[in-house]
Motif scaffolding. Structure first.
Motif, PDB file in Angstrom:
ATOM      1  N   THR A  97      -5.124   8.277 -10.548  1.00 37.37           N
ATOM      2  CA  THR A  97      -5.320   9.451  -9.673  1.00 37.37           C
ATOM      3  C   THR A  97      -5.976   9.092  -8.344  1.00 37.37           C
ATOM      4  OG1 THR A  97      -7.461   9.892 -10.704  1.00 37.37           O
ATOM      5  CG2 THR A  97      -5.549  11.023 -11.627  1.00 37.37           C
ATOM      6  N   HIS A  98      -6.600   7.905  -8.256  1.00 39.56           N
ATOM      7  CA  HIS A  98      -7.344   7.567  -7.035  1.00 39.56           C
ATOM      8  C   HIS A  98      -6.459   7.000  -5.930  1.00 39.56           C
ATOM      9  CE1 HIS A  98     -11.168   8.469  -8.858  1.00 39.56           C
ATOM     10  NE2 HIS A  98     -10.897   7.673  -9.887  1.00 39.56           N
ATOM     11  N   PHE A  99      -5.427   6.245  -6.271  1.00 40.36           N
ATOM     12  CA  PHE A  99      -4.566   5.627  -5.274  1.00 40.36           C
ATOM     13  C   PHE A  99      -3.111   5.869  -5.642  1.00 40.36           C
ATOM     14  CE2 PHE A  99      -8.419   3.020  -5.392  1.00 40.36           C
ATOM     15  CZ  PHE A  99      -8.818   3.098  -4.074  1.00 40.36           C
ATOM     16  N   ALA A 100      -2.251   5.901  -4.604  1.00 43.59           N
ATOM     17  CA  ALA A 100      -0.810   6.022  -4.833  1.00 43.59           C
ATOM     18  C   ALA A 100      -0.079   5.406  -3.644  1.00 43.59           C
ATOM     19  CB  ALA A 100      -0.394   7.470  -5.023  1.00 43.59           C
ATOM     20  N   ILE A 101       0.948   4.588  -3.961  1.00 40.22           N
ATOM     21  CA  ILE A 101       1.755   3.949  -2.915  1.00 40.22           C
ATOM     22  C   ILE A 101       3.211   4.218  -3.234  1.00 40.22           C
ATOM     23  CG2 ILE A 101       2.383   1.792  -1.792  1.00 40.22           C
ATOM     24  CD1 ILE A 101      -0.817   1.863  -3.747  1.00 40.22           C
ATOM     25  N   ALA A 102       3.937   4.825  -2.283  1.00 38.99           N
ATOM     26  CA  ALA A 102       5.360   5.104  -2.458  1.00 38.99           C
ATOM     27  C   ALA A 102       6.156   4.004  -1.767  1.00 38.99           C
ATOM     28  CB  ALA A 102       5.711   6.472  -1.871  1.00 38.99           C
ATOM     29  N   LEU A 103       7.070   3.366  -2.520  1.00 34.04           N
ATOM     30  CA  LEU A 103       7.864   2.256  -1.996  1.00 34.04           C
ATOM     31  C   LEU A 103       9.344   2.602  -2.046  1.00 34.04           C
ATOM     32  CD1 LEU A 103       6.072  -0.706  -3.856  1.00 34.04           C
ATOM     33  CD2 LEU A 103       5.585   0.186  -1.580  1.00 34.04           C
ATOM     34  N   ARG A 104      10.065   2.027  -1.109  1.00 35.72           N
ATOM     35  CA  ARG A 104      11.528   2.207  -1.080  1.00 35.72           C
ATOM     36  C   ARG A 104      12.174   0.831  -0.997  1.00 35.72           C
ATOM     37  NH1 ARG A 104      15.707   5.689   0.120  1.00 35.72           N
ATOM     38  NH2 ARG A 104      17.431   4.819   1.331  1.00 35.72           N
ATOM     39  N   TYR A 105      13.139   0.634  -1.911  1.00 33.93           N
ATOM     40  CA  TYR A 105      13.905  -0.616  -1.853  1.00 33.93           C
ATOM     41  C   TYR A 105      15.354  -0.302  -2.178  1.00 33.93           C
ATOM     42  CZ  TYR A 105      15.765  -5.220  -2.758  1.00 33.93           C
ATOM     43  OH  TYR A 105      16.539  -6.355  -2.721  1.00 33.93           O
ATOM     44  N   VAL A 106      16.225  -0.626  -1.248  1.00 33.44           N
ATOM     45  CA  VAL A 106      17.664  -0.461  -1.412  1.00 33.44           C
ATOM     46  C   VAL A 106      18.308  -1.767  -1.009  1.00 33.44           C
ATOM     47  CG1 VAL A 106      19.731   0.816  -0.708  1.00 33.44           C
ATOM     48  CG2 VAL A 106      17.534   2.005  -0.921  1.00 33.44           C
ATOM     49  N   PHE A 126       4.671   4.516 -11.705  1.00 38.97           N
ATOM     50  CA  PHE A 126       4.119   3.457 -12.557  1.00 38.97           C
ATOM     51  C   PHE A 126       2.606   3.409 -12.341  1.00 38.97           C
ATOM     52  CE2 PHE A 126       8.475   2.266 -11.710  1.00 38.97           C
ATOM     53  CZ  PHE A 126       8.950   1.900 -12.955  1.00 38.97           C
ATOM     54  N   GLU A 127       1.876   3.490 -13.448  1.00 37.36           N
ATOM     55  CA  GLU A 127       0.418   3.449 -13.356  1.00 37.36           C
ATOM     56  C   GLU A 127      -0.044   2.011 -13.609  1.00 37.36           C
ATOM     57  OE1 GLU A 127      -1.406   6.281 -15.895  1.00 37.36           O
ATOM     58  OE2 GLU A 127      -0.561   8.023 -14.850  1.00 37.36           O
ATOM     59  N   ASP A 128      -0.570   1.397 -12.550  1.00 41.10           N
ATOM     60  CA  ASP A 128      -1.097   0.027 -12.621  1.00 41.10           C
ATOM     61  C   ASP A 128      -2.355   0.001 -11.771  1.00 41.10           C
ATOM     62  OD1 ASP A 128      -1.686  -2.729 -12.292  1.00 41.10           O
ATOM     63  OD2 ASP A 128       0.413  -3.236 -12.695  1.00 41.10           O
ATOM     64  N   SER A 153      -5.169  -2.986  -5.232  1.00 36.53           N
ATOM     65  CA  SER A 153      -4.988  -4.140  -4.348  1.00 36.53           C
ATOM     66  C   SER A 153      -3.992  -3.838  -3.234  1.00 36.53           C
ATOM     67  CB  SER A 153      -4.517  -5.347  -5.175  1.00 36.53           C
ATOM     68  OG  SER A 153      -4.328  -6.460  -4.337  1.00 36.53           O
ATOM     69  N   MET A 154      -2.883  -3.185  -3.588  1.00 39.29           N
ATOM     70  CA  MET A 154      -1.866  -2.894  -2.573  1.00 39.29           C
ATOM     71  C   MET A 154      -2.384  -1.888  -1.546  1.00 39.29           C
ATOM     72  SD  MET A 154       1.795  -2.725  -4.557  1.00 39.29           S
ATOM     73  CE  MET A 154       2.630  -2.510  -3.000  1.00 39.29           C
ATOM     74  N   TYR A 155      -3.160  -0.899  -1.999  1.00 41.90           N
ATOM     75  CA  TYR A 155      -3.654   0.129  -1.072  1.00 41.90           C
ATOM     76  C   TYR A 155      -4.445  -0.488   0.077  1.00 41.90           C
ATOM     77  CZ  TYR A 155      -5.975   4.292   0.723  1.00 41.90           C
ATOM     78  OH  TYR A 155      -6.436   5.290   1.547  1.00 41.90           O
ATOM     79  N   LYS A 156      -5.199  -1.547  -0.221  1.00 43.86           N
ATOM     80  CA  LYS A 156      -6.040  -2.169   0.801  1.00 43.86           C
ATOM     81  C   LYS A 156      -5.255  -3.063   1.752  1.00 43.86           C
ATOM     82  CE  LYS A 156     -10.168  -2.221  -2.153  1.00 43.86           C
ATOM     83  NZ  LYS A 156     -11.199  -3.065  -2.807  1.00 43.86           N
ATOM     84  N   GLN A 157      -4.072  -3.532   1.333  1.00 45.58           N
ATOM     85  CA  GLN A 157      -3.395  -4.577   2.117  1.00 45.58           C
ATOM     86  C   GLN A 157      -2.063  -4.160   2.721  1.00 45.58           C
ATOM     87  OE1 GLN A 157      -3.567  -8.613   0.398  1.00 45.58           O
ATOM     88  NE2 GLN A 157      -4.759  -7.754  -1.312  1.00 45.58           N
ATOM     89  N   VAL A 158      -1.498  -3.023   2.317  1.00 48.14           N
ATOM     90  CA  VAL A 158      -0.200  -2.624   2.864  1.00 48.14           C
ATOM     91  C   VAL A 158      -0.384  -1.586   3.973  1.00 48.14           C
ATOM     92  CG1 VAL A 158       0.952  -3.095   0.675  1.00 48.14           C
ATOM     93  CG2 VAL A 158       0.109  -0.774   1.170  1.00 48.14           C
ATOM     94  N   SER A 159       0.639  -1.468   4.801  1.00 49.00           N
ATOM     95  CA  SER A 159       0.645  -0.490   5.891  1.00 49.00           C
ATOM     96  C   SER A 159       1.900   0.359   5.781  1.00 49.00           C
ATOM     97  CB  SER A 159       0.610  -1.195   7.259  1.00 49.00           C
ATOM     98  OG  SER A 159      -0.560  -1.987   7.381  1.00 49.00           O
ATOM     99  N   VAL A 160       1.767   1.622   6.161  1.00 48.18           N
ATOM    100  CA  VAL A 160       2.905   2.539   6.108  1.00 48.18           C
ATOM    101  C   VAL A 160       3.972   2.090   7.095  1.00 48.18           C
ATOM    102  CG1 VAL A 160       3.642   4.941   6.419  1.00 48.18           C
ATOM    103  CG2 VAL A 160       1.420   4.439   5.402  1.00 48.18           C
TER     104      VAL A 160
END
Length: 359
Positions: free
Chosen positions: A273-282, A315-317, A323-330
């Motif tokens: 519930t604290h972090f969420a990252i939406a990814l797109r891969y096609v 996916f809950e990980d 880790s991803m929340y701190k290092q990725v950019s929208v």
């Protein structure tokens, strides 16, 4: 010379802040001719619809007063006061409707030109208002000379129109003088209506022209020099409140843009519930998954909610999401260190899709 140079240097359109500050000081475009036009219009309406009854009632009172003077003794001071009060009341009744219509006309002229508002600056005592030097400049300066020319033009225009209108009414007036007094009153009223119609026509034309000119002139007076525009931009950019407001607006827009992009995501990684990252891969679209949105706490919950509503796998990980929340950019691809972990999740998503598509 300095004033002329200053006006020539004002080549920039006024900013919203300049216009707002000017209006807050009470410096609004106002046409005096509009108020004069509405006043004469009120007088015309009164003359056409109300004057006959009011004057008739006043005439009856005065007739009774003159025919029966014994009904109004003047032996004491109280008698004089009562007579004065009676005459005042009758005259007041006769002109009350006219007074009310003039008030409504004045207020209406003000409302047509500007939205009513209380401006303390206009009532604040200022030394310039009682200064002889400033008064002299107002009377005999450029603005005073322009007002003088406007008055002359207005007077000349009115005289020409009145002469044209009264050319026929003079004969009617002379012919009415040999009739009985009651009929002559109607003649005078008709001539007065003709004069008022002409004046209203003249003042209407002048009022419209002055209304347009006053706004054009006011807007020209608000023009700014290039230096004034630069100084205002520096002041606005340096204002902490403005900066905070701009940052808040930017965050709101970015958040809204992210939420709009979430339905296009391939998967969402959450914690839980604290972090969420939406990814797109096609395949054949990007070399690596792209971050469409990321958020913390309430924003993370909103991302998960939108994903679930659109059937996007979540996916809950905990470790991966944190880790991803701190290092990725929208709007950027994920860093290489996350390729393997994300690739496993993408493989699961495509595998589930393939199973659903099997007959």
């Amino acid at each position: 010379m300095a004033d002329g140079e200053d006006k020539d240097s004002k080549t920039e359109e006024p900013t919203e802040k300049k216009i707002r500050d000017t209006m807050e000081k009470g410096k609004l475009p106002v046409s005096k001719e509009v108020a004069i036009f509405t006043s004469f219009l009120a007088i015309l309406v009164y003359t056409v619809f109300f004057a006959s009854n009011s004057v008739a009632e006043l005439g009856v009172f005065l007739s009774n007063f003159l025919e029966k003077p014994e009904a109004w003794p003047l032996g004491t001071e109280r008698d004089v006061v009562e007579l004065y009060q009676a005459v005042t009341v009758e005259i007041g009744r006769a002109i009350a409707s006219l007074f009310l219509m003039l008030v409504v006309a004045g207020v209406g002229a003000s409302l047509v030109q500007n939205v009513p508002q209380f401006i303390g600056e206009r009532v604040r005592p200022q030394a310039s208002r009682i200064s002889l030097t400033q008064g002299w400049k107002r009377m005999f300066g450029v603005q005073g000379f322009v007002e003088f020319l406007k008055s002359l033009a207005k007077l000349g225009f009115a005289i020409i129109v009145l002469i044209f209108v009264l050319s026929d009414d003079i004969r009617v007036l002379l012919a009415g003088m040999i009739t009985n007094p009651v009929a002559f009153g109607s003649v005078i009223r008709g001539v007065a209506v003709d004069i008022l119609v002409a004046i209203v026509f003249v003042m209407g034309a002048i009022g419209v022209a002055d209304f347009v000119w006053s706004r054009f002139h006011w807007f020209q007076e608000q023009r700014m020099t290039k230096q004034e525009v630069k100084d205002e931009m520096k002041q606005s950019e340096g204002d902490p409140i403005v900066k905070a407001r701009l940052r808040s607006i930017a965050r709101d827009r970015a958040r809204q843009r992210m939420m709009t992009a979430v339905p296009k995501a391939t998967l969402v990684i959450a914690n839980p519930t604290h972090f969420a990252i939406a990814l797109r891969y096609v395949r054949n679209e990007n070399a690596a998954p792209v971050v469409l949105a990321k958020g913390q706490d309430l924003v993370a919950l909103k991302i998960r909610e939108i994903a679930e509503q659109n059937g996007i796998p979540v996916f809950e990980d905990v470790a991966l999401a944190r880790s991803m929340y701190k290092q990725v950019s929208v709007d950027s691809v994920i860093p290489p260190q996350f390729y393997q972990a994300v690739a496993e999740l993408v493989r699961i998503v495509y595998g589930n899709r393939a199973q659903r598509n099997q007959p």
